[in-house]
Design a protein around this motif. Structure first.
Motif, short mmCIF file in Angstrom:
data_model
loop_
_atom_site.label_atom_id
_atom_site.label_comp_id
_atom_site.label_asym_id
_atom_site.label_seq_id
_atom_site.Cartn_x
_atom_site.Cartn_y
_atom_site.Cartn_z
N HIS A 183 38.20 22.19 101.47
CA HIS A 183 39.64 22.48 101.61
C HIS A 183 40.46 21.21 101.32
O HIS A 183 40.14 20.14 101.81
CB HIS A 183 39.95 23.00 103.00
CG HIS A 183 39.36 24.35 103.26
ND1 HIS A 183 39.96 25.52 102.85
CD2 HIS A 183 38.19 24.72 103.88
CE1 HIS A 183 39.21 26.56 103.21
NE2 HIS A 183 38.12 26.09 103.84
N ARG A 184 41.50 21.39 100.52
CA ARG A 184 42.39 20.28 100.18
C ARG A 184 43.85 20.60 100.49
O ARG A 184 44.70 19.73 100.41
CB ARG A 184 42.25 19.92 98.69
CG ARG A 184 40.82 19.51 98.28
CD ARG A 184 40.39 18.25 99.01
NE ARG A 184 39.03 17.82 98.61
CZ ARG A 184 37.93 18.15 99.26
NH1 ARG A 184 37.99 18.91 100.35
NH2 ARG A 184 36.75 17.72 98.84
N ARG A 185 44.16 21.85 100.82
CA ARG A 185 45.51 22.24 101.25
C ARG A 185 45.39 22.82 102.66
O ARG A 185 44.91 23.95 102.84
CB ARG A 185 46.13 23.25 100.28
CG ARG A 185 46.28 22.73 98.86
CD ARG A 185 47.28 23.58 98.04
NE ARG A 185 46.93 24.98 98.00
CZ ARG A 185 46.09 25.54 97.11
NH1 ARG A 185 45.49 24.77 96.20
NH2 ARG A 185 45.86 26.82 97.13
N ILE A 186 45.80 22.03 103.63
CA ILE A 186 45.59 22.36 105.06
C ILE A 186 46.92 22.22 105.79
O ILE A 186 47.60 21.21 105.67
CB ILE A 186 44.55 21.41 105.69
CG1 ILE A 186 43.22 21.49 104.92
CG2 ILE A 186 44.34 21.75 107.17
CD1 ILE A 186 42.24 20.37 105.29
N GLU A 241 54.28 30.44 100.19
CA GLU A 241 54.61 29.32 99.30
C GLU A 241 53.87 29.44 97.96
O GLU A 241 52.82 30.09 97.89
CB GLU A 241 54.26 28.00 99.99
CG GLU A 241 55.13 27.73 101.22
CD GLU A 241 54.66 26.52 102.00
OE1 GLU A 241 53.55 26.00 101.71
OE2 GLU A 241 55.40 26.08 102.91
N PRO A 242 54.40 28.80 96.92
CA PRO A 242 53.74 28.87 95.60
C PRO A 242 52.29 28.39 95.63
O PRO A 242 51.42 28.96 94.97
CB PRO A 242 54.62 27.97 94.72
CG PRO A 242 55.96 27.99 95.38
CD PRO A 242 55.69 28.08 96.84
N GLU A 243 52.04 27.32 96.39
CA GLU A 243 50.67 26.85 96.58
C GLU A 243 50.35 26.89 98.07
O GLU A 243 50.48 25.89 98.79
CB GLU A 243 50.50 25.42 96.05
CG GLU A 243 50.40 25.34 94.54
CD GLU A 243 49.93 23.97 94.09
OE1 GLU A 243 49.10 23.92 93.17
OE2 GLU A 243 50.38 22.96 94.66
N PRO A 244 49.94 28.03 98.58
CA PRO A 244 49.72 28.17 100.02
C PRO A 244 48.48 27.39 100.46
O PRO A 244 47.60 27.09 99.65
CB PRO A 244 49.50 29.68 100.19
CG PRO A 244 48.97 30.13 98.87
CD PRO A 244 49.66 29.28 97.85
N PRO A 245 48.40 27.06 101.73
CA PRO A 245 47.21 26.37 102.23
C PRO A 245 45.98 27.28 102.16
O PRO A 245 46.10 28.50 102.22
CB PRO A 245 47.58 26.05 103.69
CG PRO A 245 48.63 27.05 104.04
CD PRO A 245 49.40 27.31 102.79
N THR A 246 44.84 26.65 102.04
CA THR A 246 43.57 27.39 102.08
C THR A 246 42.97 27.36 103.48
O THR A 246 41.98 28.05 103.74
CB THR A 246 42.57 26.81 101.09
OG1 THR A 246 42.26 25.46 101.45
CG2 THR A 246 43.12 26.85 99.67
#
Length: 342
Positions: A183-186, A241-246
């Motif tokens: 995971h890189r979007r937290i 969001e356009p790039e939501p968290p994973t």
């Protein structure tokens, strides 16, 4: 009509003077060993208990300690943390036949007002202070009042004892786990921003993210009031969001379960497209499908430690900083590597 037995009743039943009863029940010289034993036996048979208000007015201890919660009342009914904390506190106090005076108020000013009133009325011998703030007026007030206190969740220092858990290291462990999965979007769905432990968790998240080479655009915190409603609302916002968290990390079990329900409503499968971690483990985390990865800690033991420390302070002990057992992360089905296409 039934009434409370008095010293006069004990004296009449035991065949002694009221002054002899007073000497015996207050461990003062002036009566023989046999007479003292007889008086105490009669007092127990009659169900006599000392009057805490009278004892306080005479300069003796009240036999009670206080706990005030300054949180929105609607956030307390569904969160298991405080119930477990109080159960641990009560376990220690009950063994010492000490009462717990408990009150819920709306804000920190109201809490300070309660301390002033309790001090003036001699209602409590000491207090347990929860939810330490980043800018906290309570320690200085309690020191001014000379009211013994233990800070529960504080980082120590000053005139008061503290018991605390290492929130910073726990957050580091969570981020390490999610990063190892890929995971890189937290996003951290945090609690109330003015609380010291919330600040420690948020600072630890930033520090660990920087160490792992992840900027604030990828790893961040969003504050709430700890309720399921705000937890769900925050989840909706970040997932839109356009790039939501994973991956989402929630500051309590209630928000984590609410977030899981939002993901299901939005047809975002957990953990295939979204991993979820709850800060405090509970039955909610274990019965939700999928079961939620969570930090496991013995909250009742934390309460026992706080109560034991307050009793030590009341016995004349010096201020101390005591650390509770460090929480451990329990990986379950709600965390997995993120989908490559998401």
């Amino acid at each position: 009509m039934a009434r409370r037995p008095t010293i006069k009743d004990i004296a009449r039943q035991a065949g002694v003077s009221q002054s002899a009863v007073s000497f015996a029940l207050n461990d003062r010289p002036g009566v023989s060993t046999d007479t003292r034993a007889r008086i105490r036996r009669v007092a127990e048979e009659l169900g006599w208990q000392p009057n805490s208000a009278a004892r306080a007015l005479s300069g003796e201890r009240s036999g009670a300690v206080g706990l005030v919660l300054a949180r929105p009342a609607h956030t307390l009914g569904v969160e298991s943390f405080f119930l477990q904390l109080v159960s641990g506190i009560q376990e220690v106090l009950a063994a010492g036949r000490i009462a717990l005076l408990f009150q819920v108020v709306e804000d920190i000013d109201a809490e300070c007002a309660v301390y002033r009133r309790w001090w003036a009325e001699r209602r409590v011998d000491g207090v347990l202070v929860v939810d330490p703030r980043t800018r906290d007026p309570r320690p200085a007030l309690l020191e001014q009042l000379a009211l013994p206190a233990v800070l529960v969740g504080g980082a120590g220092g000053g005139a008061h004892s503290s018991v605390w858990a290492d929130d910073a290291r726990a957050m580091t462990r969570i981020l390490e786990h999610l990063h190892a999965l890929g995971h890189r979007r937290i996003t951290h769905i945090a609690g109330l921003p003015g609380l010291a432990h919330t600040a420690r968790r948020m600072a630890s998240l930033r520090t660990e993210a920087a160490r792992l080479g992840l900027g604030p655009d990828r790893v961040r915190s969003v504050v709430t009031d700890y309720s399921d409603a705000e937890g769900a609302a925050a989840t909706r916002r970040v997932l839109a969001e356009p790039e939501p968290p994973t991956a989402l990390v929630y500051d309590n079990d209630v928000m984590a379960v609410a977030g899981s329900a939002v993901a299901a409503e939005l047809a975002i499968p957990v953990p295939d497209r979204l991993s979820i971690v709850a800060w405090d483990d509970s039955a909610l985390c274990r019965v939700t499908h999928p079961r939620l990865t969570a930090l496991v800690r013995d909250t009742a033991a934390f309460g026992r430690l706080a109560a034991e420390e307050l009793l030590a302070v009341l016995a004349g002990g010096p201020p101390r900083l005591r650390e509770a057992e460090r929480p451990r992360l329990e990986p379950r089905e709600s965390t997995a590597p993120p989908a490559a296409a998401y």
